[in-house]
Design a protein around this motif. Structure first.
Motif, PDB file in Angstrom:
ATOM      1  N   GLU A  36      50.042  39.241  36.728  1.00 28.44           N
ATOM      2  CA  GLU A  36      50.015  39.865  35.399  1.00 28.44           C
ATOM      3  C   GLU A  36      48.844  39.318  34.576  1.00 28.44           C
ATOM      4  O   GLU A  36      48.163  40.070  33.852  1.00 28.44           O
ATOM      5  N   LYS A  37      48.588  38.009  34.719  1.00 32.09           N
ATOM      6  CA  LYS A  37      47.466  37.391  33.998  1.00 32.09           C
ATOM      7  C   LYS A  37      46.134  38.027  34.439  1.00 32.09           C
ATOM      8  O   LYS A  37      45.292  38.384  33.609  1.00 32.09           O
ATOM      9  N   GLN A  38      45.996  38.170  35.770  1.00 38.97           N
ATOM     10  CA  GLN A  38      44.761  38.767  36.298  1.00 38.97           C
ATOM     11  C   GLN A  38      44.597  40.193  35.760  1.00 38.97           C
ATOM     12  O   GLN A  38      43.505  40.606  35.370  1.00 38.97           O
ATOM     13  N   ARG A  39      45.700  40.931  35.738  1.00 35.93           N
ATOM     14  CA  ARG A  39      45.627  42.324  35.286  1.00 35.93           C
ATOM     15  C   ARG A  39      45.238  42.387  33.811  1.00 35.93           C
ATOM     16  O   ARG A  39      44.439  43.251  33.414  1.00 35.93           O
ATOM     17  N   ASN A  40      45.787  41.469  33.021  1.00 37.26           N
ATOM     18  CA  ASN A  40      45.418  41.447  31.598  1.00 37.26           C
ATOM     19  C   ASN A  40      43.941  41.156  31.427  1.00 37.26           C
ATOM     20  O   ASN A  40      43.254  41.788  30.618  1.00 37.26           O
ATOM     21  N   ILE A  41      43.460  40.196  32.226  1.00 39.04           N
ATOM     22  CA  ILE A  41      42.026  39.842  32.129  1.00 39.04           C
ATOM     23  C   ILE A  41      41.171  41.034  32.578  1.00 39.04           C
ATOM     24  O   ILE A  41      40.151  41.356  31.954  1.00 39.04           O
ATOM     25  N   ILE A  42      41.608  41.720  33.648  1.00 40.06           N
ATOM     26  CA  ILE A  42      40.836  42.890  34.122  1.00 40.06           C
ATOM     27  C   ILE A  42      40.855  43.985  33.053  1.00 40.06           C
ATOM     28  O   ILE A  42      39.819  44.612  32.778  1.00 40.06           O
ATOM     29  N   ASP A  43      42.018  44.204  32.436  1.00 43.56           N
ATOM     30  CA  ASP A  43      42.100  45.210  31.357  1.00 43.56           C
ATOM     31  C   ASP A  43      41.058  44.900  30.281  1.00 43.56           C
ATOM     32  O   ASP A  43      40.321  45.773  29.837  1.00 43.56           O
ATOM     33  N   PHE A  44      41.022  43.610  29.888  1.00 44.27           N
ATOM     34  CA  PHE A  44      40.082  43.198  28.841  1.00 44.27           C
ATOM     35  C   PHE A  44      38.632  43.364  29.323  1.00 44.27           C
ATOM     36  O   PHE A  44      37.765  43.842  28.584  1.00 44.27           O
ATOM     37  N   THR A  45      38.380  42.963  30.598  1.00 43.79           N
ATOM     38  CA  THR A  45      37.013  43.043  31.148  1.00 43.79           C
ATOM     39  C   THR A  45      36.518  44.486  31.160  1.00 43.79           C
ATOM     40  O   THR A  45      35.378  44.764  30.768  1.00 43.79           O
TER      41      THR A  45
END
Lengths: 102, 377
Positions: free
Chosen positions: B5-14
């Protein structure tokens, strides 16, 4: 409901990866279906005693690079420079670069 | 799950961050894709030609003996075959008749070959598909050729060779021995070169050496040498190849250099704000990792797929002007795909990895400085 950006990104990469994998499948399929054509070309090479592929037809040392000698690109006249476009794509065959005479 | 979930949030932001700079990122991705496309097209094209040559030319003559006079390839007397036949290990020697013909009507060069058993009577020829395409001539048409004494000889096209064999016979005219000799005025006791059949392939070099000793004016060319010629065809060191490859590689180096030497003021400010909001240095680096991966992986995959379509679906259309050169007859480069996974892997490691690393390195510097200092510039 709109998809998350990360989901769209992974879907895009997944689609490209599937196409990338399909590229190898397609290549393998094409190789299998090219076997009869390879057999025909090999028959031509054997029957006609051919030595080269027909990649270029503008000059003899690129039409038959394996049969060329060291001087053929420069034979048009004394001090002639090699000037055919195909000559800039093909390097001299390895056996011409080696000292092979006893 | 928390990690995912953390990775997905970071990807969303990226991705959102990339979209804020969409003009720049679109241009970057387009040029990156183009570089991969050019490099991959060259790799696919050259390896397909090499593999095809190694399969097709496996049945080429074991040894070809040429005669050289004053540095030029000359006709060889058939009497040479007698002494060569006596060399231990030589099974058969025969003369081969072939040559070139320049047709001023079409401005094209043809390769005339005399088959051992030509099935048609004199006055008839068989033509390759490239010649058929360029001249528009077809079966039963009259195809006149000018002989060495200026007389026009009207040949009848008895057959055309299928387009599937274009890569070896596009410019070829098959002709009877009688017609060939009268066309070029070659006396009966001569051939263009000699071909040998050898009992044991291991003896090829010994036999070639003996031929050179018996007839010092000859040049034996073994099948291995023919095959090696095509193993090194379109060598990356050769002429135009190095120009294309070095141009692409230099363009890529400029990209990576631009990324590695620093961040824009906007990017630095973004990192400062994120740090101010409580992002860890590792989170910032993770964001930059995903940014680099998104751009480089997408460009790599799209570039490779476009290159495959270019070389194997459109017969290398973009390379056509360079490949044609001054040739009037040229083969249809419909190649069979031989993809070397190692070469694809090399291209991946040479493009995706350096770019991703080059994206992370300057961000690490910005992410370790005090947020206040970064935001103030």
């Amino acid at each position: 409901m709109s998809l998350r950006k990360s989901t769209l990104f992974f879907l895009f990469i997944a689609l490209n990866t599937v196409l990338f994998a399909f590229m190898f499948v397609d290549a393998s399929h094409r190789r299998a279906s090219a076997l009869p054509s390879f057999a025909e070309k090999r028959r031509f090479v054997k029957d006609l005693r051919l030595t080269d592929l027909c990649l270029f037809t503008d000059t003899r040392y690129t039409r038959h690079p394996s049969m060329a000698d060291q001087f053929s690109p420069f034979q048009d006249h004394p001090f002639a420079l090699e000037h055919f476009p195909s000559g800039s794509l093909l390097t001299p065959p390895p056996h011409l670069r080696l000292e092979r005479r006893p | 799950m928390i990690w995912v979930e953390k990775q997905r949030n970071i990807i969303d932001f990226t991705i959102s961050s990339l979209f804020r700079r969409k003009g720049k990122i679109a241009a970057l991705t387009a040029v990156y894709t183009l570089i991969v496309f050019i490099l991959a097209s060259v790799i696919f094209f050259t390896s397909a030609i090499r593999r095809e040559a190694s399969l097709i030319l496996r049945d080429a003559p074991e040894i070809v003996v040429q005669r050289l006079v004053a540095g030029r390839h000359d006709l060889i007397p058939l009497s040479y075959a007698e002494r060569i036949r006596e060399i231990r290990g030589v099974q058969a020697v025969s003369g081969r008749l072939w040559g070139y013909y320049y047709d001023p009507v079409y401005g094209a060069n043809y390769t005339l070959v005399v088959p051992v058993d030509f099935p048609h009577p004199p006055g008839n020829i068989v033509i390759g598909d490239g010649l058929k395409r360029s001249s528009g001539a077809t079966r039963d048409d009259i195809f006149p050729l000018r002989s060495h004494d200026g007389a026009m000889i009207p040949f009848i096209i008895k057959e055309t060779i299928s387009a599937a064999s274009d890569l070896i016979t596009a410019d070829t005219i098959l002709i009877s021995e009688e017609d060939f000799r009268s066309l070029f005025g070659i006396a009966g006791g001569y051939a263009t070169d000699l071909t040998l059949k050898v009992r044991n392939p291991k003896e090829l070099s010994t036999i070639a050496r003996k031929i050179g000793m018996i007839y010092p004016d000859t040049r034996p060319i073994s099948r291995d040498e023919i095959l090696r010629t095509y193993e090194s065809v379109f060598d990356w060191r050769g002429g135009m190849m190095i120009v294309v490859l070095s141009g692409s590689v230099l363009a890529f180096v400029i990209f990576a250099w631009d990324k590695a030497t620093g961040l824009s003021a906007e990017e630095k400010k973004e990192i400062g704000i994120l740090k101010g909001l409580g992002w860890e240095t590792s989170d910032v680096l993770l964001m930059k990792f995903w940014e680099g991966t998104a751009v480089s992986l997408s460009s790599f995959l799209m570039g490779i797929l476009l290159a495959y379509c270019h070389v194997f679906f459109t017969a290398s259309t973009l390379f056509e002007p360079a490949l044609k050169g001054w040739s009037v007859i040229y083969p249809d480069f419909r190649l069979t795909p031989f993809i070397d996974p190692l070469q694809v892997a090399n291209l991946f490691f040479l493009t995706v990895i350096p770019y991703t690393v080059a994206t992370i390195a300057p961000s690490w510097r910005a992410a370790t400085i005090d947020p206040d200092a970064v935001m103030r510039g």
